[in-house]
Enzyme design. Structure first.
Site, PDB file in Angstrom:
ATOM      1  N   ALA A   1       0.837  -1.201   0.000  1.00  0.00           N
ATOM      2  CA  ALA A   1       0.000   0.000   0.000  1.00  0.00           C
ATOM      3  C   ALA A   1       0.878   1.260   0.000  1.00  0.00           C
ATOM      4  O   ALA A   1       1.972   1.244   0.572  1.00  0.00           O
ATOM      5  CB  ALA A   1      -0.914  -0.014   1.222  1.00  0.00           C
TER       6      ALA A   1
ATOM      7  N   GLY B   1      -0.020   1.436  -3.330  1.00  0.00           N
ATOM      8  CA  GLY B   1      -0.240   0.692  -4.564  1.00  0.00           C
ATOM      9  C   GLY B   1       0.331   1.261  -5.843  1.00  0.00           C
ATOM     10  O   GLY B   1       0.197   0.630  -6.894  1.00  0.00           O
ATOM     11  N   ASN B   2       1.012   2.409  -5.798  1.00  0.00           N
ATOM     12  CA  ASN B   2       1.578   2.958  -7.040  1.00  0.00           C
ATOM     13  C   ASN B   2       2.606   2.017  -7.651  1.00  0.00           C
ATOM     14  O   ASN B   2       2.644   1.813  -8.872  1.00  0.00           O
ATOM     15  CB  ASN B   2       2.212   4.320  -6.775  1.00  0.00           C
ATOM     16  CG  ASN B   2       1.179   5.427  -6.661  1.00  0.00           C
ATOM     17  OD1 ASN B   2       0.036   5.261  -7.079  1.00  0.00           O
ATOM     18  ND2 ASN B   2       1.569   6.549  -6.099  1.00  0.00           N
ATOM     19  N   LYS B   3       3.466   1.443  -6.811  1.00  0.00           N
ATOM     20  CA  LYS B   3       4.490   0.532  -7.331  1.00  0.00           C
ATOM     21  C   LYS B   3       3.842  -0.758  -7.842  1.00  0.00           C
ATOM     22  O   LYS B   3       4.312  -1.350  -8.822  1.00  0.00           O
ATOM     23  CB  LYS B   3       5.532   0.229  -6.254  1.00  0.00           C
ATOM     24  CG  LYS B   3       6.330   1.446  -5.790  1.00  0.00           C
ATOM     25  CD  LYS B   3       7.353   1.068  -4.743  1.00  0.00           C
ATOM     26  CE  LYS B   3       8.088   2.289  -4.202  1.00  0.00           C
ATOM     27  NZ  LYS B   3       7.188   3.144  -3.372  1.00  0.00           N
TER      28      LYS B   3
ATOM     29  N   ASP C   1       9.688  -2.631  -0.370  1.00  0.00           N
ATOM     30  CA  ASP C   1       9.784  -1.223   0.017  1.00  0.00           C
ATOM     31  C   ASP C   1       9.242  -1.114   1.449  1.00  0.00           C
ATOM     32  O   ASP C   1       8.115  -0.699   1.665  1.00  0.00           O
ATOM     33  CB  ASP C   1       8.965  -0.355  -0.945  1.00  0.00           C
ATOM     34  CG  ASP C   1       9.165   1.135  -0.710  1.00  0.00           C
ATOM     35  OD1 ASP C   1      10.299   1.601  -0.908  1.00  0.00           O
ATOM     36  OD2 ASP C   1       8.198   1.815  -0.321  1.00  0.00           O
TER      37      ASP C   1
ATOM     38  N   CYS D   1      12.476   5.328   1.300  1.00  0.00           N
ATOM     39  CA  CYS D   1      12.460   6.778   1.100  1.00  0.00           C
ATOM     40  C   CYS D   1      13.202   7.424   2.268  1.00  0.00           C
ATOM     41  O   CYS D   1      12.766   8.439   2.820  1.00  0.00           O
ATOM     42  CB  CYS D   1      11.036   7.310   0.962  1.00  0.00           C
ATOM     43  SG  CYS D   1       9.930   6.867   2.317  1.00  0.00           S
TER      44      CYS D   1
END
Length: 466
Positions: free
Chosen positions: A236, A238-240, A305, A357
């Site tokens: 979550a 969810g872009n990746k 990630d 990040c």
């Protein structure tokens, strides 16, 4: 909770270091998360301007019960947003001071020698050298459309397309209604920092994804072959995941995990809007997933990630907050080492992208080094994208294979990516990039983006009309 109350709570959470912007927004109880995210992100972007206005208008001295985060959100929407739509007594309170705030805004423009609100965002004469100014990145969702069609759509909307960028400086100097094709990633368009597409039809329909360039790197560098089975371990919002599905062309299978049920529900909606079909969501801690479960026997790629300090997020740089303590960094690094080791224990995995990040070595190079030493000769670092300007810190031999990103050097969020590949008995799984493109990447050249797919594929895409 009202929109403004929810936005103020997210701002307060950021100031207290309770999490990143996405995590706090999707972890809130506010039902319209996209609207909340857009409001908070824009308030953060205007934060220095808002503080100057609040100080000049003496609003907080006049209204002592009005908290600063809530004042910022209300004044942003009053002066720069769509106007106050809700807010109850707080809306009435701020409107009483509207004339004074508008007068202070006019004086601020005169002092800075600008005429537009957007120009107030540019670093002024007193701005520090580290003032972030990251472009607006737009990833074209190739599951629903094509780069050329999106470019044509924006041109019809009055934007001027300048072609493919030839240097970082071209991205740095973008202004007005001009945009470029990114010089590194093939489906990424670049607009000036002030551009807002949250209400654009292409965004609300899932044809474009608003995703920072650095955040696009993990899926792009993992580069799974179509029809592969892939795990997105901490998925979550969810872009990746949607990026992986686009690379896979909706073939194969994506297993996506996250512990938070609300975040997963939002992610499911987002993936459906983006046209993703080949995915399975699971509300589960990835550390509890059994690598030997037969359903994962064909998983050859993993995108990892994990939770991190979020210290690389530009939105974090816009609020004053203390650096994470050594104890918190060690706790995060311990979790990251465990989850990376767990991911590499899946029997069929051949390639893994690890990203954060964070700007801290403890969460990045140190984690990768520790796990590689633990794995012995089973995995190696892959040296991709030699032309990328920021490399890993030289803390161990091979760390230069890792990538770093920052607002100053790459005009992105602060980010770290490492790609690990199995090197023991089996040969490495080939990249899904065309051979010529793969060779270009290894030689430090740029891959030619936007190549048109076969016509039969084009008929399946939704044509964009104005």
């Amino acid at each position: 909770m009202s929109l403004y109350g929810a936005a103020a709570a997210v701002l307060s959470g950021l100031e207290r270091g309770e999490g990143g912007l996405s995590g706090l927004v999707y972890g809130s109880r506010f039902p319209r998360t996209r609207q909340l995210y857009a409001l908070v992100a824009e308030t953060l972007r205007y934060s220095p301007v808002l503080e100057a206005l609040l100080d000049g208008a003496a609003l907080l001295r006049a209204e002592r019960r009005l908290p600063l985060p809530l004042a910022k959100v209300l004044v942003y929407d009053l002066l720069f947003g769509k106007g106050l739509k809700c807010g109850g007594r707080w809306k009435a309170l701020v409107r009483r001071h509207r004339a004074r705030l508008e007068a202070e805004l006019a004086r601020l423009k005169v002092r800075r020698g600008v005429s537009r609100n957007e120009d107030l965002l540019a670093p002024g004469p007193g701005a520090g050298p580290g003032a972030p100014c990251v472009p607006r990145y737009v990833r074209v969702n190739t599951l629903k459309t094509r780069v050329d069609d999106v470019v044509d759509f924006f041109k019809r909307q009055g934007y001027s397309f300048l072609g493919k960028a030839g240097s970082m400086e071209e991205l740095r100097t973008l202004s007005g209604k001009k945009f470029l094709l990114d010089l590194h990633l093939p489906e990424l368009l670049v607009f000036p920092p002030q551009t807002d597409f949250h209400d654009n039809r292409l965004y609300t329909s899932g044809h474009i994804i608003l995703q920072d360039k650095a955040s696009c790197l993990p899926a792009f560098l993992l580069s799974p072959v179509a029809s592969s089975h892939v795990i997105d371990a901490c998925a979550a919002p969810g872009n990746k995941t949607s990026h992986l599905a686009a690379i896979l062309k909706n073939k194969g299978q994506i297993f996506a995990f996250d512990l938070d049920a609300k975040r997963l529900a939002t992610m499911n909606t987002m993936l459906m809007r983006a046209g993703v079909t080949s995915f399975k969501l699971a509300q589960q801690d990835f550390l509890t997933v059994d690598p030997h479960d037969p359903k994962y026997s064909k998983v050859t790629y993993i995108l990892l990630d994990p939770s991190c300090s979020g210290s690389g997020m530009v939105n974090r740089l816009l609020v004053e907050e203390a650096a994470p303590s050594a104890e918190r960094l060690q706790a995060l690094a311990g979790f990251q080492r465990r989850v990376l080791s767990h991911a590499l224990s899946f029997p069929a995995v051949q390639r893994l992208a690890y990203s954060t990040c964070s700007v801290h070595r403890e969460e990045n190079e140190d984690v990768v080094q520790a796990v590689l030493q633990e794995q012995g000769s089973a995995f190696r670092l892959v040296n991709l994208f030699p032309s990328w300007p920021c490399r890993g810190l030289a803390t161990f031999p091979g760390a230069e294979c890792c990538l770093r990103a920052s607002p100053a050097a790459t005009l992105t969020q602060g980010f770290f990516v490492a790609v690990l590949e199995r090197c023991r008995d089996q040969a490495a799984v080939p990249s899904s990039l065309p051979a010529s493109a793969e060779e270009s990447l290894q030689q430090g050249e740029e891959m030619e983006p936007g190549a048109a797919p076969p016509k039969k594929r084009r008929r399946k895409k939704q044509r964009i009309k104005t």
